[in-house]
Motif scaffolding. Structure first.
Motif, PDB file in Angstrom:
ATOM      1  N   UNK A 194      36.152  47.622  35.277  1.00  0.00           N
ATOM      2  CA  UNK A 194      35.873  46.433  34.876  1.00  0.00           C
ATOM      3  C   UNK A 194      34.741  45.506  35.859  1.00  0.00           C
ATOM      4  N   UNK A 195      34.087  46.554  36.192  1.00  0.00           N
ATOM      5  CA  UNK A 195      32.971  46.021  37.006  1.00  0.00           C
ATOM      6  C   UNK A 195      32.917  45.096  37.964  1.00  0.00           C
ATOM      7  N   UNK A 196      34.141  45.097  38.578  1.00  0.00           N
ATOM      8  CA  UNK A 196      34.535  44.211  39.601  1.00  0.00           C
ATOM      9  C   UNK A 196      34.489  44.861  40.946  1.00  0.00           C
ATOM     10  N   UNK A 197      33.755  43.984  41.876  1.00  0.00           N
ATOM     11  CA  UNK A 197      33.619  44.356  43.211  1.00  0.00           C
ATOM     12  C   UNK A 197      34.164  43.334  44.323  1.00  0.00           C
ATOM     13  N   UNK A 198      34.934  43.756  45.131  1.00  0.00           N
ATOM     14  CA  UNK A 198      35.580  43.061  46.217  1.00  0.00           C
ATOM     15  C   UNK A 198      34.620  42.552  47.193  1.00  0.00           C
ATOM     16  N   UNK A 199      34.300  41.475  47.166  1.00  0.00           N
ATOM     17  CA  UNK A 199      33.369  40.769  47.994  1.00  0.00           C
ATOM     18  C   UNK A 199      33.746  40.881  49.517  1.00  0.00           C
ATOM     19  N   UNK A 214      43.221  43.031  47.315  1.00  0.00           N
ATOM     20  CA  UNK A 214      42.972  41.926  46.653  1.00  0.00           C
ATOM     21  C   UNK A 214      42.921  42.460  45.047  1.00  0.00           C
ATOM     22  N   UNK A 239      37.027  37.003  47.062  1.00  0.00           N
ATOM     23  CA  UNK A 239      36.746  36.880  45.667  1.00  0.00           C
ATOM     24  C   UNK A 239      36.081  38.175  45.286  1.00  0.00           C
ATOM     25  N   UNK A 240      35.940  38.241  43.973  1.00  0.00           N
ATOM     26  CA  UNK A 240      35.409  39.276  43.287  1.00  0.00           C
ATOM     27  C   UNK A 240      34.278  39.122  42.662  1.00  0.00           C
ATOM     28  N   UNK A 241      33.296  40.005  42.656  1.00  0.00           N
ATOM     29  CA  UNK A 241      32.162  39.879  42.059  1.00  0.00           C
ATOM     30  C   UNK A 241      31.788  40.750  40.609  1.00  0.00           C
ATOM     31  N   UNK A 242      31.713  40.028  39.601  1.00  0.00           N
ATOM     32  CA  UNK A 242      31.805  40.821  38.225  1.00  0.00           C
ATOM     33  C   UNK A 242      30.431  41.049  38.051  1.00  0.00           C
ATOM     34  N   UNK A 280      31.443  35.088  40.189  1.00  0.00           N
ATOM     35  CA  UNK A 280      32.610  35.173  41.109  1.00  0.00           C
ATOM     36  C   UNK A 280      33.863  34.973  40.204  1.00  0.00           C
ATOM     37  N   UNK A 281      34.908  35.851  40.793  1.00  0.00           N
ATOM     38  CA  UNK A 281      36.427  35.506  40.394  1.00  0.00           C
ATOM     39  C   UNK A 281      37.328  35.366  41.562  1.00  0.00           C
TER      40      UNK A 281
END
Lengths: 73, 724
Positions: free
Chosen positions: A14-19, A51, B679-682, B688-689
């Motif tokens: 889902x193209x999500x990266x933990x910041x 997360x 936070x998450x980066x899409x 951000x999520x």
């Protein structure tokens, strides 16, 4: 090759990266708790810090349904 | 405390209707009528025969006391029950008696007297295959029936019912003494003035005209005697004689169902089949369901009071801890309007069952907190921005304007401009802008409610008990109920000057708020304002004492949004005309569904048009903060977090409001994400999520940084905890 793997992982998770950890999320088993009931479901999760990501579709769909069922128990 | 089941016990649902209660045969009149309405003459005949043994004779004997109790008698004319029974006899085609497939019994029963009572007893027992011998002193069957029907018209009916029995008839057999006969039980039915043998024993039963009964009751006594004799034979004991339950409440229908339908007159001697069906259709099959058709909870859950009490009992006090708490949502869904009790002919108070259960469940922690969290927080917000202001240069205040926290939330001017008008006319009026405690009461949170009530009482006492002037009928109800000796006066009953928005011959319908159901002065005052302002009024079907809750009361919309939605749809569909109401919650609830609606203050003060959209939840709080600022001139201290600036488009703001999400909570989540970096980066959408749990809810935000703040793209929440 490593880069190729990275891209594939992003596309599949889902193209999500933990910041915080700078890594893509992976599907992992996550624990849920509501009204004294515990259960598990796979969620996109940061492999390092844990997360998670819950989509609106999941929150308003299946999760809301389970919440209602548990409230009636 | 009265148990839930005790409260519901007076409900007559399912009990016999008044006509059947008066019937000597206890006929299942509802069943018979429902079959006749479908043209089921044969089925109706079976029911008559089962109850009367000799249906053709019984129908002729009966004086039809049922008709005197028909609910139609005061509307048009009682349903012609006796004529209908005669039509059943005439038009039924299948009259073959029942053949019970039971083994023959060894016991013998002697029946003395072949009158209608003895024959009924004999037929019943013989059809159950007891050895029955009927002793008759004359040479014919029927006894005193011959006096009434000298032509013996009853004989065919009697012989038909004995067709498949082995009953022995000993005619011209007078019995002198019971010692002369050998039987396990005896039924003495020797007729008026007949011999009673003066030998009451365990196995001797007596009934019929000898007891002074008329023919119809003598017949019924014979049927009852058969049942008692069978019980005696089986158990060796005489059964207790059943006493008439004259005090039992009667099952009465909703008067609104009784529309006049002229009685059908038979074209000949009796009804034709078509006439009989038409007459049967005049019967409304009385079974009280008035609460089901008025109370949204009873209607939504399709449960009558006794069933509700049972399920609530099982939910509040479950015998098995693993058993489902089936009624939790039902307990959380009452709007607390009390229509259940108000319309119930027995005064069954379902609301008190539900509200007691709610309090008990809340105290034990069995009620999901999310059902009421929002409203309890809202009450807290109202307290934070409450204002008590005394009139300038007045040492004493005669009045205390109590606008209610939702009035100012809907539009600050409702409070400030009304107060200005009040001060013009009644300068000794203070204002207390605060919550009345209804959210805590509705939530079943007794501790919070008591605390709130005590605080309000203290303020009121300190002000030397001024007369509260209420704009919101719920506030009026709360103050009247929980502040000892407090009698609030409705704002609308005071002279507030002319209305600024005149009717210009506009036609409207007044929607009375449910908490004003018995506040006749407020109802009339509002109508007076509208008449004076030139509005034409078309009454709603349910108005004044019959009015129903708009869907907001009880604050059950979070616990049961489906029910709330359907209630609102029903209420707005009552009339095509624009509504005028005097509760902001009614106004905003209807406005949210797109119904044109005024608050009476819109008309009085010339404020909003009927199509003004209601404020979002966030705007409601901002409005309340605004009231404080306008009243005391201080800038409100809103909970702005750390100054995070969030841009939210109107469409998204409305969505958040529909989902019970406050923008202040969303700001906290964005601020937390930015502060902690969690936070998450899409990648795909470049946004951000993040999420954060606040209270009992977890909020998710989707956002993107902008030059001067953050642009919110979406937000949603869930109740479950995720253990990370």
């Amino acid at each position: 090759m490593e880069f190729q793997n990275f891209i594939e992982r992003i596309m599949s998770e889902e193209n999500l990266i933990c910041q915080c950890c700078r890594v893509p999320l992976e599907k992992r088993k996550a624990a849920f708790k509501y009204m004294d009931f515990d259960f598990y479901h796979e969620l996109p999760t940061c492999p390092k810090c844990g997360q998670v990501y819950i989509s609106e579709e999941l929150a308003k769909g299946r999760m809301a349904e389970v919440e209602m069922n548990l409230e009636d128990k | 405390m009265t148990s839930y089941k005790e409260i519901a016990s007076a409900c007559t649902r399912g009990e016999v209707p008044a006509c059947a209660a008066a019937c000597p045969f206890k006929l299942e009149i509802r069943n018979i009528m429902s079959r006749l309405q479908r043209g089921g003459f044969d089925a109706a005949y079976r029911l008559l025969r089962d109850a009367m043994v000799f249906p053709e004779t019984a129908v002729k004997l009966c004086s039809s006391p049922c008709e005197a109790f028909c609910e139609r008698r005061d509307v048009d004319e009682a349903v012609g029950l006796n004529r209908l029974e005669q039509a059943v006899i005439t038009h039924a085609k299948k009259k073959e008696p029942l053949r019970l497939n039971v083994p023959p019994k060894q016991q013998t029963v002697a029946v003395i007297g072949a009158g209608i009572s003895g024959l009924a007893c004999a037929q019943r027992l013989a059809s159950r295959r007891y050895k029955v011998i009927v002793y008759e002193k004359t040479d014919r069957l029927g006894g005193s029936l011959w006096e009434r029907f000298p032509n013996g018209s009853f004989l065919d009916d009697i012989l038909l019912q004995f067709k498949y029995t082995d009953c022995r008839f000993c005619l011209s057999c007078p019995v002198e003494s019971l010692d002369d006969i050998s039987a396990d039980a005896v039924y003495v039915a020797t007729g008026a003035g007949g011999k009673d043998f003066r030998k009451p024993g365990n196995g001797v039963f007596i009934g019929g005209s000898i007891t002074g009964a008329d023919h119809a009751h003598a017949l019924k006594q014979g049927i009852d005697a058969a049942n008692q004799i069978e019980s005696y034979i089986k158990t060796g004991r005489r059964p207790e004689t059943e006493t008439e339950e004259s005090e039992k409440p009667v099952n009465r229908p909703d008067p609104m169902l009784l529309k006049p339908i002229g009685p059908i007159r038979p074209s000949g001697d009796g009804y034709t089949p078509e006439e009989a069906v038409a007459e049967a259709k005049r019967c409304i099959l009385c079974d009280c369901d008035i609460c089901l058709r008025r109370c949204p909870l009873i209607s939504y859950f399709r449960r009558f009071p006794k069933q509700i009490a049972e399920e609530v009992e099982g939910t509040v006090h479950p015998l098995d801890v693993f058993k489902n708490r089936l009624a939790t949502r039902m307990v959380a869904s009452c709007d607390s309007c009390g229509i259940c009790k108000d319309v119930c002919p027995q005064g069954v108070d379902v609301k008190s069952i539900i509200m007691d259960a709610r309090r008990e469940m809340v105290s034990k922690g069995d009620m999901p907190k999310v059902f009421s969290d929002f409203w309890l927080n809202d009450m807290e917000h109202a307290e934070t921005f409450s204002v008590l202001k005394l009139p300038e240069e007045e040492n004493m205040c005669r009045y205390l304007f109590f606008p209610g926290c939702q009035l100012g939330a809907s539009d600050p001017r409702y409070v400030t401009e009304t107060y200005a008008r009040l001060l013009d006319r009644y300068p000794d009026t203070a204002i207390l802008f605060d919550c009345c405690g209804a959210p805590a009461f509705w939530a079943g949170d007794e501790a919070a409610h008591t605390k709130k009530t005590e605080k309000l009482n203290e303020i009121w006492q300190n002000l030397k008990r001024p007369i509260p002037i209420t704009a919101c009928p719920t506030c009026a109800e709360m103050l009247r109920r929980f502040l000892p000796g407090c009698t609030p006066q409705s704002l609308y009953t005071l002279d507030l000057g002319d209305a600024l928005m005149t009717g210009e011959e506009m036609t409207i319908s007044v929607f009375d708020p449910c908490s004003s159901r018995f506040d006749h002065s407020a109802q009339e005052a509002v109508r007076g304002i509208l008449t004076d302002a030139g509005y034409g009024m078309v009454p709603l079907l349910y108005e004044k004492e019959d009015t129903l809750c708009c869907g907001w009361g009880g604050q059950y919309m979070i616990a049961n949004p489906t029910m709330s939605k359907s209630v609102i749809e029903d209420r707005v569909a009552q009339s095509e005309f624009t509504y005028v109401t005097y509760c902001t919650n009614c106004r905003d609830t209807f406005a949210q569904s797109g119904k044109p609606v005024f608050h009476i203050l819109d008309i009085l003060l010339g404020l909003n048009s009927a199509d003004k959209e209601p404020p979002t939840l966030t705007a409601r709080r901002e409005n309340r903060e605004q009231v404080k600022k306008m009243l005391i001139g201080e800038a409100p201290v809103a909970d702005e977090g750390d100054g995070t600036v969030l841009f939210i488009e109107q469409q998204l703001a409305e969505k958040l409001s529909r989902d019970w999400i406050l923008e202040s909570d969303i700001k906290k989540v964005v601020s937390d994400c930015e502060k902690t970096g969690r936070k998450l980066y899409d990648i795909k959408t470049d946004c951000f999520i993040g999420h954060k749990k606040i209270g009992n809810l977890t909020y998710w935000v989707v956002y993107r940084p902008e030059e001067k703040g953050y642009r919110l793209l979406n937000a949603y929440c869930h109740r479950m905890d995720v253990l990370e």
